[in-house]
Scaffold this active site. Structure first.
Site, mmCIF file in Angstrom:
data_model
loop_
_atom_site.group_PDB
_atom_site.id
_atom_site.type_symbol
_atom_site.label_atom_id
_atom_site.label_comp_id
_atom_site.label_asym_id
_atom_site.label_seq_id
_atom_site.Cartn_x
_atom_site.Cartn_y
_atom_site.Cartn_z
ATOM 1 N N PRO A 2 0.975 -1.257 -0.031
ATOM 2 C CA PRO A 2 0.103 0.054 -0.088
ATOM 3 C C PRO A 2 0.903 1.304 0.079
ATOM 4 O O PRO A 2 1.917 1.409 0.834
ATOM 5 C CB PRO A 2 -0.743 0.026 1.253
ATOM 6 C CG PRO A 2 -0.843 -1.496 1.589
ATOM 7 C CD PRO A 2 0.616 -2.143 1.052
ATOM 8 N N GLU A 3 0.380 2.244 -0.913
ATOM 9 C CA GLU A 3 1.253 3.498 -0.834
ATOM 10 C C GLU A 3 0.582 4.652 0.099
ATOM 11 O O GLU A 3 -0.313 4.286 0.594
ATOM 12 C CB GLU A 3 1.402 3.935 -2.263
ATOM 13 C CG GLU A 3 1.872 2.797 -3.292
ATOM 14 C CD GLU A 3 2.282 3.465 -4.673
ATOM 15 O OE1 GLU A 3 2.847 4.543 -4.851
ATOM 16 O OE2 GLU A 3 2.323 2.391 -5.539
ATOM 17 N N LYS A 52 4.058 5.862 4.556
ATOM 18 C CA LYS A 52 3.348 4.576 4.745
ATOM 19 C C LYS A 52 3.166 4.038 6.149
ATOM 20 O O LYS A 52 2.883 2.908 6.363
ATOM 21 C CB LYS A 52 4.423 3.307 3.954
ATOM 22 C CG LYS A 52 4.286 3.875 2.535
ATOM 23 C CD LYS A 52 5.158 2.972 1.590
ATOM 24 C CE LYS A 52 5.389 3.308 0.145
ATOM 25 N NZ LYS A 52 6.385 2.273 -0.497
ATOM 26 N N ARG A 258 12.772 -3.898 -7.896
ATOM 27 C CA ARG A 258 11.357 -3.719 -7.973
ATOM 28 C C ARG A 258 11.172 -3.588 -9.813
ATOM 29 O O ARG A 258 11.966 -2.815 -10.371
ATOM 30 C CB ARG A 258 11.063 -2.372 -7.537
ATOM 31 C CG ARG A 258 11.117 -2.489 -5.895
ATOM 32 C CD ARG A 258 10.478 -3.417 -5.249
ATOM 33 N NE ARG A 258 8.753 -3.176 -5.711
ATOM 34 C CZ ARG A 258 8.048 -2.171 -4.895
ATOM 35 N NH1 ARG A 258 8.512 -1.727 -3.762
ATOM 36 N NH2 ARG A 258 6.900 -2.178 -5.020
#
Length: 269
Positions: A2-3, A52, A258
């Site tokens: 989640p950002e 976050k 990533r």
């Protein structure tokens, strides 16, 4: 993962549903049991987010810190309370709702000093009212690191993840490998403003949609199951598909473990 928009939305929702009243706090799983006892039955004074990271304030030196990590979930449901399902690290029960936290990378009780130290390691958060964008610019403008690295560095800008990195760089027509010190102040201000606007929109909607009005979402292929949270986008998880602006196949590469997505034409620099 989640950002920042998700965590800010979560903090706002918890404040509305649990704030200003006593909250029953427990740990069905048991790993948070000792700390849960210290805040159980106390009034949740406030909740807030930085990047976050979620902070629940129950009083002086009683701050529950949560980081969802890759797998964490913290949904809110209406009472009556149902039996725990799965490994529930923390359960909070209020007058009208309850929330079960599962799979976080961090769930801990911190003192005010520890919270301050944690915040000091985080960069500027575009969604906070006390943000100073110049702090982030000072780091970016001195760095040889590429923008693809800097935007994901939580000590530079807190809350930006893989989706917003890809979309902000595309919308601002910036090459992912451009060194931060070559960006220029005017382009930085454009990038910061766009990041802020997208994060705020994501917080309001509860999902990520980054297409500008002139670009038709009907041009997008049906999203796969893994991209439902960010299906109306320009580049994220669209490797090999045509760019919605120029038609060039979207490029994909691995950057610091990533996935990185960009348009080689629109973001040529």
């Amino acid at each position: 993962m989640p950002e920042g928009h998700t965590v800010h939305r979560m903090a706002r929702l918890q404040q509305r549903r649990f704030g200003g009243a006593p909250v029953a706090v427990g740990s069905p799983q048991g790993r948070f049991a000792a700390d849960a006892e210290l805040v159980d039955g106390r009034v949740l004074e406030s909740t807030d987010a930085h990047g976050k990271h979620l902070f629940q304030h129950y009083g002086p030196d009683l701050v529950v810190h949560v980081h969802l990590g890759l797998w964490g979930r913290f949904p809110n449901r209406r009472v009556p309370v149902q039996p725990p399902r799965g490994q529930i690290r923390m359960r909070m029960v209020g007058r009208t709702h309850y929330a079960d936290l599962s799979g976080p990378s961090a769930c801990e009780l911190l003192t005010d000093v520890e919270v301050k130290a944690l915040r000091s390691r985080l960069g500027a958060d575009p969604l906070r009212t006390d943000v100073d964008p110049d702090e982030a610019w000072a780091r970016v403008s001195r760095s040889r690191a590429p923008l693809a690295t800097l935007l994901m560095d939580q000590s530079v800008i807190a809350g930006v993840g893989n989706v917003f990195r890809a979309e902000a760089l595309f919308r601002c027509r910036l090459p992912p490998q451009l060194p931060g010190r070559e960006l220029g102040r005017e382009r930085w201000e454009e990038l910061w403003a766009d990041l802020t606007a997208m994060l705020r929109d994501g917080e309001r909607r509860g999902r990520i949609e980054t297409l500008r009005p002139e670009h038709d979402p009907a041009l997008l292929a049906p999203p796969d199951r893994g991209s439902v949270c960010a299906s109306v986008v320009y580049t994220y998880r669209r490797g090999g598909q045509p760019c919605l602006v120029c038609g060039t196949p979207i490029a994909r590469a691995t950057h610091l473990a990533r996935n990185l997505f960009w348009c080689p034409t629109c973001q040529a620099g």
